[in-house]
Design a protein around this motif. Structure first.
Motif, PDB file in Angstrom:
ATOM      1  N   HIS A  52       0.824  -1.215   0.000  1.00 34.22           N
ATOM      2  CA  HIS A  52       0.000   0.000   0.000  1.00 34.22           C
ATOM      3  C   HIS A  52       0.855   1.261   0.000  1.00 34.22           C
ATOM      4  O   HIS A  52       0.466   2.276  -0.575  1.00 34.22           O
ATOM      5  CB  HIS A  52      -0.983   0.004   1.178  1.00 34.22           C
ATOM      6  CG  HIS A  52      -0.318   0.028   2.517  1.00 34.22           C
ATOM      7  ND1 HIS A  52       0.090   1.184   3.121  1.00 34.22           N
ATOM      8  CD2 HIS A  52       0.015  -0.983   3.351  1.00 34.22           C
ATOM      9  CE1 HIS A  52       0.658   0.897   4.291  1.00 34.22           C
ATOM     10  NE2 HIS A  52       0.609  -0.413   4.454  1.00 34.22           N
ATOM     11  N   ALA A  53       2.029   1.230   0.608  1.00 31.96           N
ATOM     12  CA  ALA A  53       2.884   2.424   0.680  1.00 31.96           C
ATOM     13  C   ALA A  53       3.401   2.848  -0.696  1.00 31.96           C
ATOM     14  O   ALA A  53       3.770   4.000  -0.889  1.00 31.96           O
ATOM     15  CB  ALA A  53       4.063   2.172   1.624  1.00 31.96           C
ATOM     16  N   THR A  54       3.423   1.908  -1.633  1.00 33.83           N
ATOM     17  CA  THR A  54       3.879   2.240  -2.989  1.00 33.83           C
ATOM     18  C   THR A  54       2.742   2.148  -4.003  1.00 33.83           C
ATOM     19  O   THR A  54       2.977   2.041  -5.205  1.00 33.83           O
ATOM     20  CB  THR A  54       5.045   1.324  -3.409  1.00 33.83           C
ATOM     21  OG1 THR A  54       4.636  -0.045  -3.295  1.00 33.83           O
ATOM     22  CG2 THR A  54       6.276   1.570  -2.561  1.00 33.83           C
ATOM     23  N   GLY A  55       1.504   2.185  -3.506  1.00 31.86           N
ATOM     24  CA  GLY A  55       0.347   2.225  -4.383  1.00 31.86           C
ATOM     25  C   GLY A  55      -0.285   0.875  -4.693  1.00 31.86           C
ATOM     26  O   GLY A  55      -1.257   0.815  -5.439  1.00 31.86           O
ATOM     27  N   GLY A  56       0.256  -0.218  -4.150  1.00 32.42           N
ATOM     28  CA  GLY A  56      -0.312  -1.539  -4.400  1.00 32.42           C
ATOM     29  C   GLY A  56      -1.669  -1.691  -3.746  1.00 32.42           C
ATOM     30  O   GLY A  56      -1.891  -1.219  -2.632  1.00 32.42           O
ATOM     31  N   THR A  57      -2.590  -2.334  -4.437  1.00 36.36           N
ATOM     32  CA  THR A  57      -3.951  -2.507  -3.934  1.00 36.36           C
ATOM     33  C   THR A  57      -4.365  -3.974  -4.003  1.00 36.36           C
ATOM     34  O   THR A  57      -3.712  -4.784  -4.671  1.00 36.36           O
ATOM     35  CB  THR A  57      -4.954  -1.689  -4.764  1.00 36.36           C
ATOM     36  OG1 THR A  57      -5.004  -2.250  -6.091  1.00 36.36           O
ATOM     37  CG2 THR A  57      -4.575  -0.213  -4.826  1.00 36.36           C
ATOM     38  N   LEU A  58      -5.480  -4.290  -3.351  1.00 37.02           N
ATOM     39  CA  LEU A  58      -6.024  -5.645  -3.447  1.00 37.02           C
ATOM     40  C   LEU A  58      -6.441  -5.955  -4.888  1.00 37.02           C
ATOM     41  O   LEU A  58      -6.335  -7.100  -5.330  1.00 37.02           O
ATOM     42  CB  LEU A  58      -7.207  -5.807  -2.502  1.00 37.02           C
ATOM     43  CG  LEU A  58      -6.847  -5.870  -1.018  1.00 37.02           C
ATOM     44  CD1 LEU A  58      -8.108  -5.910  -0.166  1.00 37.02           C
ATOM     45  CD2 LEU A  58      -5.969  -7.065  -0.718  1.00 37.02           C
ATOM     46  N   ALA A  59      -6.892  -4.959  -5.615  1.00 36.30           N
ATOM     47  CA  ALA A  59      -7.246  -5.169  -7.020  1.00 36.30           C
ATOM     48  C   ALA A  59      -6.005  -5.559  -7.829  1.00 36.30           C
ATOM     49  O   ALA A  59      -6.085  -6.411  -8.722  1.00 36.30           O
ATOM     50  CB  ALA A  59      -7.891  -3.912  -7.599  1.00 36.30           C
TER      51      ALA A  59
END
Length: 113
Positions: A52-59
């Motif tokens: 999440h800190a680098t923009g990663g999402t569950l999608a």
């Protein structure tokens, strides 16, 4: 565990090249090759990490999982500090694959006093 040579990492490098050719549309991720964590210990493979800190999402995780044909039943979840780790293990191009996504916990874990 002895150190690997670059030659011994050949299958993982080939798998990564195949991944890039087959799925250039997948979201960017931190990718590691070499010995990776599997359900049974360590094996040569490709590790894919979204955070999440680098923009990663569950999608993003789901896009990787589906593209690699990892069954939904192979997905697990565990806490990690203030994060939650969603992960799945599979195989691609003959090598182990470990896909992880670090997301924020909806409710932070209690801190022991």
């Amino acid at each position: 565990m002895s150190a690997l040579t670059v030659g011994e990492q050949g299958p993982t490098i080939t798998a990564l090249a195949q991944l890039l050719a087959d799925f250039p549309h997948l979201p960017a991720a931190h990718i590691e090759i070499g010995r990776i964590l599997t359900r049974d210990g360590y094996a040569l493979g490709v590790g894919i990490m979204l955070h999440h800190a680098t923009g990663g999402t569950l999608a993003d995780f789901e896009a990787w999982r589906q593209s690699l044909a990892i069954a939904p039943e192979a997905v697990g979840m565990r806490p990690a500090a203030a994060d939650q780790v969603i992960e799945a293990h599979g195989r691609y191009a003959g090598v182990a694959v470990h896909v992880r996504c670090f997301t924020r916990l909806a409710v932070p874990l209690a801190v022991a006093a």
